[in-house]
Write an enzyme that holds these catalytic residues in place. Structure first.
Site, short mmCIF file in Angstrom:
data_model
loop_
_atom_site.label_atom_id
_atom_site.label_comp_id
_atom_site.label_asym_id
_atom_site.label_seq_id
_atom_site.Cartn_x
_atom_site.Cartn_y
_atom_site.Cartn_z
N HIS A 137 0.28 -4.07 11.11
CA HIS A 137 1.51 -4.75 11.54
C HIS A 137 1.85 -4.52 13.01
O HIS A 137 3.01 -4.34 13.37
CB HIS A 137 2.68 -4.36 10.62
CG HIS A 137 2.42 -4.72 9.19
ND1 HIS A 137 2.30 -6.03 8.76
CD2 HIS A 137 2.21 -3.94 8.10
CE1 HIS A 137 2.03 -6.03 7.46
NE2 HIS A 137 1.96 -4.79 7.04
N ARG A 162 -8.72 -9.37 3.72
CA ARG A 162 -7.60 -8.94 4.58
C ARG A 162 -7.69 -7.45 4.86
O ARG A 162 -7.58 -7.00 6.00
CB ARG A 162 -6.28 -9.27 3.88
CG ARG A 162 -5.01 -8.87 4.63
CD ARG A 162 -3.79 -9.25 3.76
NE ARG A 162 -2.50 -8.99 4.40
CZ ARG A 162 -1.81 -7.87 4.27
NH1 ARG A 162 -2.29 -6.86 3.53
NH2 ARG A 162 -0.64 -7.73 4.85
N GLN A 208 2.06 -12.30 9.40
CA GLN A 208 2.51 -11.08 8.72
C GLN A 208 1.57 -9.90 8.99
O GLN A 208 1.99 -8.75 8.97
CB GLN A 208 2.61 -11.38 7.22
CG GLN A 208 3.24 -10.30 6.39
CD GLN A 208 2.32 -9.88 5.26
OE1 GLN A 208 1.12 -9.76 5.43
NE2 GLN A 208 2.90 -9.68 4.10
N GLN A 251 0.83 -1.20 0.00
CA GLN A 251 0.00 0.00 0.00
C GLN A 251 0.87 1.25 0.00
O GLN A 251 1.90 1.30 0.65
CB GLN A 251 -0.93 0.00 1.21
CG GLN A 251 -1.98 -1.08 1.13
CD GLN A 251 -3.03 -1.00 2.22
OE1 GLN A 251 -3.66 -1.98 2.53
NE2 GLN A 251 -3.24 0.17 2.79
N SER A 300 4.81 -6.18 2.66
CA SER A 300 3.49 -6.27 3.26
C SER A 300 2.50 -6.92 2.28
O SER A 300 2.66 -8.08 1.92
CB SER A 300 3.01 -4.87 3.71
OG SER A 300 1.80 -4.96 4.41
N LEU A 301 1.50 -6.18 1.82
CA LEU A 301 0.55 -6.73 0.84
C LEU A 301 1.27 -7.34 -0.36
O LEU A 301 0.83 -8.35 -0.92
CB LEU A 301 -0.37 -5.60 0.35
CG LEU A 301 -1.15 -5.93 -0.93
CD1 LEU A 301 -2.25 -6.91 -0.64
CD2 LEU A 301 -1.66 -4.69 -1.60
#
Length: 313
Positions: free
Chosen positions: A203, A119, A252, A13, A94-95
């Protein structure tokens, strides 16, 4: 043909923008096909959203996540259609780790589109709007920022969330605690310490409920062995067993993004060229500050992708 020194890295993102991939969409029918497949899963026209929507629309987490996954997968399809060499390793921020899973064949694209939509939804809903925050801290050592978070915990949960590059960290948690940590970082001499336009504390342990919800959805999704190793955010290592990958993709959500460690793992494994398979140059900027020995090439236009293939073939 596999290139031993080549890695593919996938952004998360923050890389989204209105109009992204317009030139690739015009030049390669496979891009339209990928977006059509995603739109079928989502129940709305994802391509129209990416081209004609408002920035605030594509910044909604449950829309941003499928949007970036789809963009990365479309670019991967173009790369393969043009005969680009196969990488030896992949990693995602991340994503972007979900994009890597799709491109390495671990999970079907349609399944991934639905999973990242959920998610995003669960992550947004884990903490009520306005109660969570994230902040960028630039110009301080990790230990100084960790100490600021520790001291600010009297206001609520706050912790390191992203290790983006040396001296560039993101913290996240309860809004009051994050603001307190930002104030402490400014007092400690941070070059910049500022709240980010994100309403959920990604996170951090506050995201554990999102991981628990997503776990139930993943029970029915098939994961298979990756076609090549993916270096994961949680521990900067590869996992080849599908059940381990599924578990680590849940972890994660509520553990920090160890991007610095991921890049260092890629270079230790012999990679000296990386393709940023997604819109923009966010990861290229981070990698330059982590290890100048890893050259990053961007491929979000027809000319860039052709040049990149030519240079690494």
């Amino acid at each position: 043909m596999k290139q031993e020194n080549l890695a593919f890295i996938f952004p998360g993102q923050g890389s989204q923008k209105i109009g992204m991939l317009a030139d690739l969409h015009s030049a390669f029918p496979v891009v339209k096909s990928v977006y059509d497949r995603a739109s079928e899963v989502l129940g709305y026209d994802l391509w129209a959203l990416s081209q004609e929507g408002e920035q605030e629309d594509i910044n909604l987490t449950e829309r941003t996540q499928p949007l970036l996954l789809t963009a990365s997968f479309a670019m991967w399809q173009v790369w393969n259609e043009l005969g680009g060499p196969q990488p030896s390793y992949m990693a995602g921020h991340s994503l972007g780790e979900w994009s890597a899973l799709v491109c390495a064949g671990v999970i079907a694209f349609e399944d991934a589109v639905n999973i990242v939509r959920l998610r995003g939804k669960y992550m947004q809903e884990a903490v009520p709007a306005g109660e969570g925050a994230m902040a960028a801290i630039i110009g301080l050592d990790d230990e100084v920022v960790a100490s600021a978070c520790e001291a600010a915990r009297e206001q609520g949960e706050v912790s390191l969330a992203n290790f983006n590059s040396p001296g560039q960290l993101v913290i996240a948690g309860r809004k009051e605690a994050v603001q307190s940590a930002v104030d402490r970082c400014n007092e400690a001499g941070a070059r910049k310490a500022m709240l980010l336009p994100v309403s959920a504390p990604f996170h951090t342990e506050l995201m554990k409920p999102a991981a628990d919800r997503l776990s139930k959805d993943l029970d029915s999704v098939l994961f298979v062995n990756p076609s090549l190793p993916i270096i994961h955010n949680v521990h900067a290592q590869a996992e080849m067993e599908p059940d381990n990958i599924k578990s680590i993709m849940l972890e994660q959500i509520y553990k920090p993004v160890g991007w610095v460690a991921c890049v260092k793992s890629l270079t230790t494994l012999g990679c000296d060229v990386a393709i940023e398979c997604g819109p923009g140059k966010v990861l290229a900027g981070l990698v330059k500050r982590i290890d100048k020995g890893l050259a990053v090439k961007n491929v979000d236009s027809p000319s860039l992708i052709s040049t990149a293939i030519e240079s690494v073939s």
